[in-house]
Design an enzyme around this catalytic site. Structure first.
Site, mmCIF file in Angstrom:
data_model
loop_
_atom_site.group_PDB
_atom_site.id
_atom_site.type_symbol
_atom_site.label_atom_id
_atom_site.label_comp_id
_atom_site.label_asym_id
_atom_site.label_seq_id
_atom_site.Cartn_x
_atom_site.Cartn_y
_atom_site.Cartn_z
ATOM 1 N N SER A 1 2.329 6.616 0.887
ATOM 2 C CA SER A 1 1.538 5.896 1.756
ATOM 3 C C SER A 1 -0.135 5.861 1.529
ATOM 4 O O SER A 1 -0.301 6.921 1.617
ATOM 5 C CB SER A 1 1.782 6.098 3.579
ATOM 6 O OG SER A 1 0.660 5.422 4.037
ATOM 7 N N ARG A 2 -0.551 4.953 0.775
ATOM 8 C CA ARG A 2 -1.783 5.202 0.069
ATOM 9 C C ARG A 2 -2.937 5.083 1.009
ATOM 10 O O ARG A 2 -3.938 5.538 0.505
ATOM 11 C CB ARG A 2 -2.113 3.887 -1.035
ATOM 12 C CG ARG A 2 -0.915 4.455 -2.248
ATOM 13 C CD ARG A 2 -1.168 3.569 -3.512
ATOM 14 N NE ARG A 2 0.081 3.782 -4.117
ATOM 15 C CZ ARG A 2 0.671 2.629 -4.223
ATOM 16 N NH1 ARG A 2 0.623 1.667 -3.510
ATOM 17 N NH2 ARG A 2 1.904 2.678 -5.248
ATOM 18 N N VAL A 3 -2.662 4.294 2.129
ATOM 19 C CA VAL A 3 -3.853 4.258 3.044
ATOM 20 C C VAL A 3 -3.492 4.879 4.282
ATOM 21 O O VAL A 3 -4.706 5.381 5.076
ATOM 22 C CB VAL A 3 -4.278 2.857 3.112
ATOM 23 C CG1 VAL A 3 -4.848 2.297 1.866
ATOM 24 C CG2 VAL A 3 -3.294 1.916 3.746
ATOM 25 N N ASP B 1 1.034 -1.055 0.063
ATOM 26 C CA ASP B 1 0.164 -0.033 -0.239
ATOM 27 C C ASP B 1 0.663 1.187 0.006
ATOM 28 O O ASP B 1 0.547 2.367 0.600
ATOM 29 C CB ASP B 1 -0.974 0.197 1.116
ATOM 30 C CG ASP B 1 -1.692 -1.321 1.461
ATOM 31 O OD1 ASP B 1 -2.383 -1.470 0.433
ATOM 32 O OD2 ASP B 1 -1.387 -1.887 2.688
#
Ligand SMILES: Nc1ncnc2c1ncn2[C@@H]1O[C@H](COP(=O)(O)OP(=O)(O)OP(=O)(O)O)[C@@H](O)[C@H]1O
Ligand SMILES: [Mg+2]
Length: 548
Positions: free
Chosen positions: A373-375, A348
């Protein structure tokens, strides 16, 4: 036709069958070695063997059992890889099925222990008093059992917690060349879980590293009191490839146990490049066809099935989490090689470490422009969000201008101000090893920097300013850090009070009164000269404008 079937007949046939039933499994549970070499055995007569099943080979002369794992099921034989040295095993020797898929002890018994990939102790602290074992391979729970990440996993590193925040249950890759501080980043993250609330169990999986490196890491854990909540699974470079291959799965099973029971765990795979190499070695030895870079065709699945097991459980399933931080080593910064691209696509987000930054003294050597950091942003605390937004913008502007500014000589005021700000922010993001910082202190420091209080401090003094400011703040304005910690937000009052505190500290710092002896609230009155403060605020005026 169904009408012609008579129940009495059927019953008698079944009865006959049952009478002549002679447990055929028993007969087949032993096979014979057809061929053995390089730690791979081909065995005849185990038609019923399962993929991933443990097989028992003739014991060593010392009496220690020798196990292997089934890796290939072929028409007339099975191929198995041995977990230990096999010089004493010969063609024609008998091999027994165990009927078990490889499994490891899980639960609190493994906490504080150093174990190998099959869960045997390596730390000389006696046998592991486990109550439960779990299979090392598990199908990852489906989407209905999960929920998006919502609690932060604090790494204690300013540049990560502010700009690439990690949520509990996330998979965040750490990627970089050799000797760029990848292990250091993981170790600091583990050290920072000491006071984590709710607690986080850490599992550090060392794959294919030197024994001495692993020993050093374990020593650090012991010295900093991190073994109380940490398990180390070690399969070093000198261990056979099958051990290195299963070590991450074994560690994952240990972490899953906590997640299933509504607790939080984090697993650190150091590193998956070496894991892939071990798997390639195994695959070539069992003669699976090589593909790109000689890796077998299922090397993507090797890592995807491992990393898919990291998760945040839904509230109905007690809301536990397993966070994964795999490491990938690149060659000369090449992130487009086979294994790096695979793992980047499974995770992620990634934290990108660079040698250039590392040698320039910018440590941890995180390239904040390329790291994502995608989430994790969803899980970031409100207070950090408030200060980090500004930080990100300031740094992006700085990066853009810095490359220009190398050529130009006469720069306008605004550009100089942006460069000044960027240089100071970069300085603030540096952090020595083994000193993770509580999030409220990170917020205070970043607040000071993005509000421009450091703009008129000499660049070389910025680090000193920071290291003296925090203890001073703890001593003189403990309520600020306390409120930040409790409310997790920067309210207007806190912000005002913090500005006042920084102002006070700065006057003392500039006057050189903080380094030898930190002024306390009582003697602050005498040390502070009001004229000085005013004069400084004027010079800083231009830079303050940037904030508006
Ligand atoms: N933040 C830091 N400040 C100062 N020194 C650091 C920092 N991070 C790492 N180092 C030092 O850099 C060196 C390399 O770090 P580390 O072993 O973590 O890198 P690595 O990327 O894991 O290396 P390898 O590729 O060999 O596994 C070590 O000597 C370590 O002490
Ligand atoms: Mg390392």
């Amino acid at each position: 036709m169904s009408s012609s079937l008579r129940p009495e007949e059927v019953a008698s046939v079944i009865q006959k069958q049952l009478q002549s039933f002679t447990e055929p499994l028993k007969l087949e549970s032993e096979g014979t070695i057809l061929q053995i070499g390089d730690g791979i055995a081909r065995i005849y007569g185990l038609e019923q063997a399962m993929m991933g099943e443990l097989l028992e080979f003739p014991p060593q002369s010392s009496g220690d059992p020798v196990y292997g794992i089934v890796l290939n099921l072929e028409e007339d034989n099975v191929a198995a890889a041995l977990f230990s040295r096999s010089q004493h095993i010969r063609e024609g020797d008998a091999v027994k099925r165990t009927g078990r898929i490889a499994e490891v002890p899980v639960g609190t018994a493994v906490v504080g222990r150093v174990v190998n990939a099959v869960g045997q102790p390596l730390d000389g602290k006696g046998p592991i008093a486990y109550e439960e074992t779990h299979p090392i391979e598990r199908i990852a729970p489906g989407v209905t059992k999960r929920q998006p990440v919502k609690e932060p996993l604090q790494t204690g590193l300013k540049s990560i917690d502010s700009m690439t925040p990690i949520g509990r249950g996330q998979r965040e890759l750490v990627i970089g060349d050799r000797q760029t501080g990848k292990t250091a980043l993981l170790v600091d993250t583990i050290l920072n879980q000491k006071d984590a609330d709710p607690p986080v169990h850490c599992i550090y999986v060392a794959v294919g590293q030197k024994q001495s490196t692993v020993a050093q890491v374990i020593k650090v854990f012991e010295d900093f009191g991190a073994m109380g909540y940490t398990t180390v699974v070690s399969a070093t470079a000198s261990d056979p490839a099958p051990m290195q291959y299963i070590a991450p799965y074994a560690g994952c099973a240990m972490g899953e146990y906590f997640a299933e029971n509504g607790q939080h765990a984090a697993i650190f795979y150091d590193d998956l490049s070496k894991h892939a190499v071990a798997y390639r070695e195994l695959s070539l030895l069992i003669r699976r066809p090589p593909g790109r870079e000689a890796y077998p065709g299922d090397v993507f699945y090797l890592h995807s099935r491992l990393l898919e097991r990291a998760l945040k459980y839904s509230d109905e399933l007690k809301g536990g989490s397993l966070t994964a931080m795999p490491v990938i080593e690149t060659q000369a910064g090449d992130v487009s090689a086979y294994i790096p691209t695979n793992v980047i696509s499974i995770t992620d987000g990634q934290i990108y470490l660079e040698s250039d930054l590392f040698y320039a003294g910018f440590r941890p050597a995180i390239n904040v422009g390329l790291s994502v950091s995608r989430v994790g942003g969803k899980a970031q605390t409100k207070m950090m969000k408030e200060v980090a937004g500004r930080l990100r913008i300031d740094l992006a502007q700085y990066r853009e201008l810095a490359s220009f500014a190398q050529f130009g000589s006469d720069l306008d005021k605004a550009t100089i101000a942006r460069l000044t700000r960027g240089e100071r922010l970069t300085e603030v993001l540096k952090q020595p090893q083994y000193s993770p910082m509580p999030v409220e202190e990170q917020v205070a420091v970043i607040f000071v920097a993005v509000r421009g209080f450091l703009d008129d401090i000499e660049l070389k003094d910025v680090k000193a300013f920071e290291t003296q400011f925090l203890p001073w703040l703890r001593g003189n304005y403990p309520q600020i850090l306390h409120t930040l910690k409790q409310t997790k937000a920067v309210s207007d009052e806190t912000s005002e009070l913090l500005e006042k505190a920084v102002g006070e500290f700065k006057s003392a710092f500039v006057a050189g009164e903080t380094s030898s002896e930190l002024p306390t609230t009582e003697d602050k009155e005498e040390t502070e000269l009001p004229e000085q403060t005013v004069a400084k605020e004027e010079t800083a005026g231009e830079l303050h404008d940037l904030n508006d």
